[in-house]
Design a protein around this motif. Structure first.
Motif, PDB file in Angstrom:
ATOM      1  N   ILE A  40      -3.643   4.019   5.853  1.00  0.00           N
ATOM      2  CA  ILE A  40      -4.650   3.196   6.541  1.00  0.00           C
ATOM      3  C   ILE A  40      -4.045   1.976   7.239  1.00  0.00           C
ATOM      4  N   CYS A  41      -2.792   1.668   6.973  1.00  0.00           N
ATOM      5  CA  CYS A  41      -2.251   0.402   7.494  1.00  0.00           C
ATOM      6  C   CYS A  41      -1.956   0.454   8.990  1.00  0.00           C
ATOM      7  N   VAL A  91       0.863  -1.184   0.000  1.00  0.00           N
ATOM      8  CA  VAL A  91       0.000   0.000   0.000  1.00  0.00           C
ATOM      9  C   VAL A  91       0.896   1.230   0.000  1.00  0.00           C
ATOM     10  N   GLY A  92       0.817   2.027  -1.079  1.00  0.00           N
ATOM     11  CA  GLY A  92       1.560   3.290  -1.136  1.00  0.00           C
ATOM     12  C   GLY A  92       2.752   3.242  -2.074  1.00  0.00           C
ATOM     13  N   LEU A 102       1.328  -8.117   8.566  1.00  0.00           N
ATOM     14  CA  LEU A 102       1.298  -6.717   8.103  1.00  0.00           C
ATOM     15  C   LEU A 102       2.547  -6.016   8.638  1.00  0.00           C
ATOM     16  N   PHE A 103       3.376  -5.517   7.725  1.00  0.00           N
ATOM     17  CA  PHE A 103       4.637  -4.851   8.092  1.00  0.00           C
ATOM     18  C   PHE A 103       4.538  -3.381   7.703  1.00  0.00           C
ATOM     19  N   ILE A 136       1.483  -8.245   3.759  1.00  0.00           N
ATOM     20  CA  ILE A 136       1.141  -6.893   3.278  1.00  0.00           C
ATOM     21  C   ILE A 136       2.157  -5.915   3.863  1.00  0.00           C
ATOM     22  N   ALA A 137       2.613  -5.000   3.007  1.00  0.00           N
ATOM     23  CA  ALA A 137       3.528  -3.954   3.464  1.00  0.00           C
ATOM     24  C   ALA A 137       2.783  -2.623   3.470  1.00  0.00           C
ATOM     25  N   GLY A 138       2.688  -2.006   4.623  1.00  0.00           N
ATOM     26  CA  GLY A 138       2.067  -0.683   4.756  1.00  0.00           C
ATOM     27  C   GLY A 138       3.137   0.371   4.522  1.00  0.00           C
ATOM     28  N   CYS A 139       3.175   0.873   3.289  1.00  0.00           N
ATOM     29  CA  CYS A 139       4.158   1.919   2.910  1.00  0.00           C
ATOM     30  C   CYS A 139       3.379   3.181   2.584  1.00  0.00           C
ATOM     31  N   ASP A 140       2.283   3.416   3.314  1.00  0.00           N
ATOM     32  CA  ASP A 140       1.309   4.439   2.924  1.00  0.00           C
ATOM     33  C   ASP A 140       1.442   5.733   3.718  1.00  0.00           C
ATOM     34  N   GLY A 141       2.632   5.980   4.249  1.00  0.00           N
ATOM     35  CA  GLY A 141       2.889   7.301   4.835  1.00  0.00           C
ATOM     36  C   GLY A 141       2.160   7.507   6.163  1.00  0.00           C
TER      37      GLY A 141
END
Ligand code: FAD
Ligand code: DHB
Length: 394
Positions: A168-169, A10-11, A284-285, A159-164
């Protein structure tokens, strides 16, 4: 529409883009979802200084063709205070340098490479209603609506939360699983991009009674400058002439003039330190600004995002092959560096900015610290080591 991917990302900022590329190099497929358009991502003005390790990482990843041509290597900085401008020589102090190359260019380079390698669908730009779910299972799910209105559900191994920071992560992690440590600063940066050659050969960090100022650059023809302003400042009250007058005053030195030119972009950035841990919940990372924010003084934000991902790619590779040791160590490994950069950014920030209502004691302590750094080799080396950055994982 249902589909399957090994990793959902994500992102499409620097963290998400580099992760998708590093995973592809390891033969791992990913789906990369971005809420903004490609044009928006490529135009967003942000950081400009790459640590030595970031440059090496991009080079090893085969992403440095333009960086090697257009990046400008800098062997030091100037610290200006008390009417003097003093040089710190990073090459001499640490044998390392930094490279000025805009974040926008890093982003453009990786976007075009991902599209060349994986086709036009490599990045789902302008996706909306992104959700992550089933986080307590080994098959987390990523849902989003594509630009043409189709709802997708992608089952992933991770899932990688790279959304700043505003993504939403991090908020999707269950309440009570995260610890956050946070500080807001009582000032902000007004940044401009100007169509004028830089007036300096190295970046100038200026301590001034009217507030901090920074002279940076983007190319031999384009300057990037920043002014400390109040956090509630309205950009409308800063016409170009007022910005140039204020910059000229804060950088003033006998015999030196600040070149002025048309302002191409201007904006105000709030300043905050924020660290959320752990940087993982199940599969989730989090990486980059989704997990941590530093104030910009010292240029660490982009470099931290790249360093996280340099750890995350091999960690996910191992996890997907049944070897979870790196994934299990991921959060603690990253947080070591995150806290070092958090301290350095806080230290640079508080040494150089004027705190509203500060007393003479604070000013004298700042000036004493600045004199110490510019006269003691040990103190200068500490700044230089932190500025050029800790070694990256290879
Ligand atoms: P980001 O670059 O923020 O990327 C996150 C991406 O996720 C974005 O493209 C965003 O649109 C996308 N996204 C968000 N939510 C969703 C969603 N729900 N679904 C899909 N996609 C989503 N650092 C410095 O070192 N020096 C500087 O001068 C400097 N200036 C800055 C100025 C500003 C205004 C900001 C915000 C940051 C600045 N930084 C600076 C910090 C640096 O730019 C960041 O640390 C860096 O961008 C972090 O990269 P990232 O990939 O983790 O996050
Ligand atoms: C830039 C930003 C920074 O935060 C910094 O410390 C140095 C340079 C820049 O945008 O060029």
């Amino acid at each position: 529409m249902r589909s399957r991917s090994q990793v959902g990302i994500v992102g499409a900022g620097p963290a998400g883009l580099l992760l998708s590329h590093l995973l592809a190099q390891r033969g791992i497929d990913s789906v990369l979802i971005e809420i903004r358009s490609r044009e928006y991502c490529e135009a967003r003005q942000r950081a400009g200084v790459l640590e030595d390790g970031s440059v090496r990482l991009l080079r090893e990843a085969g992403l440095a063709a333009r960086l090697d041509q257009q990046g400008i290597e800098h062997g030091g900085i100037y610290l200006q205070f008390g009417g003097e401008r003093r040089h710190l020589d990073f090459r001499d102090l640490t044998g390392r340098t930094v490279t000025v190359y805009a974040q926008t260019e890093v982003v453009k380079d990786i976007i075009s490479r991902r599209i060349a390698d994986a086709g036009p669908g490599a990045i789902q730009f302008s996706a909306t209603d992104t959700e992550v779910a089933d986080l307590d299972t080994d098959r987390p799910v990523l849902r989003y609506t594509s630009e043409d209105g189709v709802r997708y559900e992608v089952t992933c191994d991770a899932i990688a939360g790279c959304d700043g920071f505003h993504g939403i992560c991090r908020p999707a992690m269950p309440a009570g699983t995260l610890t956050t440590v946070e500080r807001d600063y009582p000032y902000a940066w007004l940044g401009i991009l100007a169509d004028v050659p830089p007036s300096t050969d190295e970046l100038i960090y200026a301590h001034h009674p009217r507030g901090f100022a920074l002279h940076s650059l983007r190319t031999p023809a384009i300057s990037r400058l920043y002014l400390q302003v109040s956090p509630d400042e309205d950009i409308a009250s800063w016409p170009d002439e007022r910005i140039w007058a204020e910059l000229s005053e804060r950088f003033a030195l006998p015999g030196w003039t600040l070149r002025q030119g048309p302002v191409l972009d201007k904006g105000i950035t709030p300043m905050r330190s924020f660290v959320s841990s752990p940087m993982r919940y199940g599969r989730l990372f989090l990486a980059g600004d989704s997990a941590h924010i530093v104030p910009p003084t010292g240029a660490k934000g982009l470099n931290l995002a790249l360093a996280d991902v340099a750890h995350l790619a091999p960690a996910l590779d191992g996890l997907l092959r049944g070897r979870p040791a790196l994934a299990d160590a991921y959060s603690a490994t990253c947080l070591e560096r995150v806290w070092r950069s958090t301290h350095f950014s806080w230290w640079m920030t508080t040494m150089l900015h004027q705190t509203p209502g500060a007393d003479a004691m604070e000013t004298q302590l700042q000036l004493s610290q600045l004199r110490y750094i510019t006269t003691s080799r040990a103190a200068a080396t500490s700044l230089a080591e932190n500025y050029t950055g800790l070694p990256f994982p290879t």
